[in-house]
Design a protein around this motif. Structure first.
Motif, PDB file in Angstrom:
ATOM      1  N   GLY A 150       0.874  -1.225   0.137  1.00 35.26           N
ATOM      2  CA  GLY A 150      -0.050   0.070   0.011  1.00 35.26           C
ATOM      3  C   GLY A 150       0.748   1.229   0.018  1.00 35.26           C
ATOM      4  N   GLY A 151       0.123   2.317  -0.266  1.00 32.38           N
ATOM      5  CA  GLY A 151       0.966   3.804  -0.044  1.00 32.38           C
ATOM      6  C   GLY A 151       1.131   4.657  -1.375  1.00 32.38           C
ATOM      7  N   ALA A 152       0.800   3.988  -2.318  1.00 34.27           N
ATOM      8  CA  ALA A 152       1.218   4.752  -3.528  1.00 34.27           C
ATOM      9  C   ALA A 152       0.031   5.883  -3.624  1.00 34.27           C
ATOM     10  N   TYR A 153       0.602   7.131  -4.493  1.00 34.56           N
ATOM     11  CA  TYR A 153      -0.422   8.139  -4.776  1.00 34.56           C
ATOM     12  C   TYR A 153      -0.839   8.213  -6.300  1.00 34.56           C
ATOM     13  N   VAL A 154      -2.046   8.484  -6.401  1.00 35.79           N
ATOM     14  CA  VAL A 154      -2.440   8.413  -7.885  1.00 35.79           C
ATOM     15  C   VAL A 154      -3.351   9.978  -7.936  1.00 35.79           C
ATOM     16  N   THR A 155      -3.670  10.022  -9.254  1.00 38.44           N
ATOM     17  CA  THR A 155      -4.990  11.084  -9.495  1.00 38.44           C
ATOM     18  C   THR A 155      -5.834  10.247 -10.145  1.00 38.44           C
ATOM     19  N   ALA A 156      -7.220  10.885 -10.078  1.00 34.28           N
ATOM     20  CA  ALA A 156      -8.353  10.023 -10.620  1.00 34.28           C
ATOM     21  C   ALA A 156      -8.130   9.750 -12.106  1.00 34.28           C
ATOM     22  N   PRO A 157      -7.671  10.766 -13.132  1.00 32.78           N
ATOM     23  CA  PRO A 157      -7.470  10.424 -14.440  1.00 32.78           C
ATOM     24  C   PRO A 157      -6.252   9.415 -14.748  1.00 32.78           C
ATOM     25  N   ASP A 158      -5.326   9.261 -13.948  1.00 34.48           N
ATOM     26  CA  ASP A 158      -4.368   8.328 -13.902  1.00 34.48           C
ATOM     27  C   ASP A 158      -4.822   6.977 -13.421  1.00 34.48           C
ATOM     28  N   MET A 159      -5.675   6.793 -12.704  1.00 35.40           N
ATOM     29  CA  MET A 159      -6.439   5.466 -12.292  1.00 35.40           C
ATOM     30  C   MET A 159      -7.290   4.887 -13.451  1.00 35.40           C
ATOM     31  N   ILE A 160      -7.930   6.023 -14.160  1.00 38.09           N
ATOM     32  CA  ILE A 160      -8.477   5.600 -15.023  1.00 38.09           C
ATOM     33  C   ILE A 160      -7.734   4.944 -16.393  1.00 38.09           C
ATOM     34  N   ARG A 161      -6.592   5.641 -16.603  1.00 37.72           N
ATOM     35  CA  ARG A 161      -5.452   5.127 -17.543  1.00 37.72           C
ATOM     36  C   ARG A 161      -5.097   3.750 -17.238  1.00 37.72           C
ATOM     37  N   PHE A 162      -4.801   3.448 -15.705  1.00 37.87           N
ATOM     38  CA  PHE A 162      -4.498   2.204 -15.419  1.00 37.87           C
ATOM     39  C   PHE A 162      -5.530   1.218 -15.869  1.00 37.87           C
ATOM     40  N   TRP A 163      -6.801   1.087 -15.631  1.00 36.61           N
ATOM     41  CA  TRP A 163      -7.849   0.403 -15.825  1.00 36.61           C
ATOM     42  C   TRP A 163      -7.788   0.116 -17.498  1.00 36.61           C
ATOM     43  N   ASP A 164      -7.594   1.313 -18.117  1.00 38.09           N
ATOM     44  CA  ASP A 164      -7.675   1.204 -19.634  1.00 38.09           C
ATOM     45  C   ASP A 164      -6.605   0.399 -19.976  1.00 38.09           C
ATOM     46  N   ALA A 165      -5.293   0.476 -19.392  1.00 40.48           N
ATOM     47  CA  ALA A 165      -4.096  -0.296 -19.788  1.00 40.48           C
ATOM     48  C   ALA A 165      -4.455  -1.636 -19.606  1.00 40.48           C
ATOM     49  N   LEU A 166      -4.640  -2.148 -18.476  1.00 36.66           N
ATOM     50  CA  LEU A 166      -5.053  -3.272 -17.718  1.00 36.66           C
ATOM     51  C   LEU A 166      -5.971  -4.113 -18.703  1.00 36.66           C
ATOM     52  N   LEU A 167      -7.108  -3.622 -18.889  1.00 38.93           N
ATOM     53  CA  LEU A 167      -8.243  -4.264 -19.472  1.00 38.93           C
ATOM     54  C   LEU A 167      -7.846  -4.166 -21.198  1.00 38.93           C
ATOM     55  N   GLY A 168      -7.035  -3.295 -21.516  1.00 44.07           N
ATOM     56  CA  GLY A 168      -6.790  -3.345 -23.068  1.00 44.07           C
ATOM     57  C   GLY A 168      -5.488  -4.382 -23.069  1.00 44.07           C
ATOM     58  N   HIS A 169      -5.121  -5.022 -22.130  1.00 44.49           N
ATOM     59  CA  HIS A 169      -4.040  -6.074 -22.302  1.00 44.49           C
ATOM     60  C   HIS A 169      -2.517  -5.354 -22.682  1.00 44.49           C
ATOM     61  N   GLN A 170      -2.245  -4.020 -22.249  1.00 46.11           N
ATOM     62  CA  GLN A 170      -1.152  -3.333 -22.318  1.00 46.11           C
ATOM     63  C   GLN A 170      -0.034  -3.859 -21.438  1.00 46.11           C
ATOM     64  N   LEU A 171      -0.537  -4.346 -20.175  1.00 46.09           N
ATOM     65  CA  LEU A 171       0.272  -4.661 -19.119  1.00 46.09           C
ATOM     66  C   LEU A 171       0.690  -6.011 -19.059  1.00 46.09           C
ATOM     67  N   LEU A 172      -0.386  -6.940 -19.507  1.00 46.29           N
ATOM     68  CA  LEU A 172      -0.278  -8.237 -19.470  1.00 46.29           C
ATOM     69  C   LEU A 172      -1.059  -8.656 -20.623  1.00 46.29           C
ATOM     70  N   ASN A 173      -0.589  -9.922 -20.986  1.00 40.48           N
ATOM     71  CA  ASN A 173      -1.208 -10.670 -22.061  1.00 40.48           C
ATOM     72  C   ASN A 173      -2.492 -11.178 -21.745  1.00 40.48           C
ATOM     73  N   VAL A 174      -3.485 -11.802 -22.632  1.00 41.86           N
ATOM     74  CA  VAL A 174      -4.900 -11.904 -22.494  1.00 41.86           C
ATOM     75  C   VAL A 174      -4.971 -12.855 -21.396  1.00 41.86           C
ATOM     76  N   GLU A 175      -4.229 -14.112 -21.485  1.00 44.98           N
ATOM     77  CA  GLU A 175      -4.337 -15.020 -20.667  1.00 44.98           C
ATOM     78  C   GLU A 175      -3.748 -14.683 -19.055  1.00 44.98           C
ATOM     79  N   MET A 176      -2.920 -13.890 -18.844  1.00 51.65           N
ATOM     80  CA  MET A 176      -2.564 -13.415 -17.427  1.00 51.65           C
ATOM     81  C   MET A 176      -3.612 -12.577 -17.049  1.00 51.65           C
ATOM     82  N   THR A 177      -3.931 -11.486 -17.934  1.00 48.59           N
ATOM     83  CA  THR A 177      -5.333 -10.699 -17.570  1.00 48.59           C
ATOM     84  C   THR A 177      -6.341 -11.432 -17.002  1.00 48.59           C
ATOM     85  N   GLN A 178      -6.604 -12.340 -17.633  1.00 51.51           N
ATOM     86  CA  GLN A 178      -7.890 -13.374 -17.347  1.00 51.51           C
ATOM     87  C   GLN A 178      -7.483 -13.905 -15.971  1.00 51.51           C
ATOM     88  N   GLN A 179      -6.244 -14.467 -15.781  1.00 52.18           N
ATOM     89  CA  GLN A 179      -5.940 -15.171 -14.475  1.00 52.18           C
ATOM     90  C   GLN A 179      -6.193 -14.181 -13.243  1.00 52.18           C
TER      91      GLN A 179
END
Length: 340
Positions: free
Chosen positions: A236-265
């Motif tokens: 715990g203990g990171a700092y984020v902005t609201a728009p950055d958190m949306i960017r995280f969700w977009d990247a995660l669900l858009g498979h920019q951070l992990l491939n499809v299989e790992m994201t599914q896991q």
């Protein structure tokens, strides 16, 4: 589509009722429905919270730890079934030798915790005998749980656990050659375009960062500077902005951070908490019958409260950040009632 005007009125009423301090950002199919702010980032200076103010998110960033581990699994450096004893050069003399990475990721390892929420309530109590300013690296937490006995057998039951995520962070450090926070900033924040987010030190906060406030019954308050570790890490203990958190969700669900299989896991319900709440890897999952209603993360510390949810059937993403100890929950519920 949700009606933004009705929603704004509804959320404003809740904000007023709970004296909310923070930011609410709601997007549907990439379109902003709510972008609201209230209260002060700095009460003494009367600096108002802004839409791009940075907020601490406490345990809400355990998802970053899970993604980091999954990236290392994807790279072939580990596997979900790897035994802790095989992937980390740290001695835990009283722990079961069969603990796996998967069990650490899903709160089913049975290891002891340094802040056990089943027996402790006040996180700030931890720092009465141990100065917060000394808690700068993951290894600084080891003396708090390294020599404690197991709480239950591996795989036996779900038990929310901070120490498990400290251990996962140490695994990231050993197998990446980077400090945990450097790893996340390089391999997650940078990749997502989260330019305003980071693991900041509480006595060196950058501009436009909200101070966390602890309110007392007599109307007085103090900041959380002496109530949380000086620097965040893998539990715990990171700092984020609201728009950055949306960017995280977009990247995660858009498979920019992990491939499809790992994201599914990551997003698969692995452990059952209660009712229809499940846990994936670093992420909570709410089901309604067989259907997944939402994926969400949350974090609560002295002076910090945070909830962020994704509703796949509605193509909806919600971020609620606050620099007080409560507020995101009633706002999240109000928006979910509007969905119904």
């Amino acid at each position: 589509m949700l009606n933004p005007v009705e929603l704004t009125t509804k959320v404003e009423e809740v904000m007023e009722r709970v004296n909310f301090s923070g930011v609410v950002l709601l997007q549907q199919a990439g379109k902003t429905l709510l972008n609201m702010k209230r209260g002060y980032a700095n009460r003494s200076e009367e600096l108002a919270n802004q839409v791009d103010t940075r907020f601490g998110i406490a345990s809400g960033c355990k998802i970053f730890t899970a993604v980091s581990i999954c990236q290392l699994i994807e790279a072939g450096k580990l596997s979900a079934d790897s035994k802790l004893t095989d992937v980390l050069d740290v001695e835990f003399p009283l722990w079961d030798k069969g603990i796996t990475i998967q069990q650490l990721l899903t709160y089913t390892s049975g290891i002891p915790d340094y802040f056990d929420e089943e027996v402790m309530e006040d996180f700030s109590e931890l720092w009465k005998d141990r100065p917060v300013y000394s808690m700068r690296r993951l290894s600084d937490f080891l003396p708090m749980f390294q020599h404690l006995p197991m709480k239950s057998a591996p795989g036996e039951r779900f038990h929310y656990n901070n120490a498990g995520f400290i251990v996962l962070g140490l695994i990231v450090e050993q197998h990446s050659g980077l400090s945990f926070t450097d790893y996340v900033e390089e391999h997650i924040f940078k990749r997502c375009g989260m330019k305003e987010s980071g693991y900041f030190v509480t006595d060196q906060l950058p501009r436009n960062t909200a101070l966390g406030y602890i309110d007392h019954e007599d109307g007085s308050w103090n900041t959380n500077m002496f109530s949380i570790p000086v620097k965040g890490g893998s539990d715990g203990g990171a700092y984020v902005t609201a728009p950055d958190m949306i960017r995280f969700w977009d990247a995660l669900l858009g498979h920019q951070l992990l491939n499809v299989e790992m994201t599914q896991q990551l997003l698969t319900p692995h452990a059952h908490q209660e009712d229809e709440e499940y846990y994936g890897q670093g992420i909570w999952i709410d089901r309604k019958g067989e259907v997944i209603f939402k994926f969400h993360v949350m974090g609560f510390d002295p002076g910090v409260s945070f909830m962020s949810s994704v509703y796949p059937d509605y193509d909806l993403q919600l971020v609620v950040l606050s620099n007080q100890e409560s507020g995101p929950y009633p706002i999240t519920i109000a928006i979910e009632e509007a969905l119904a």
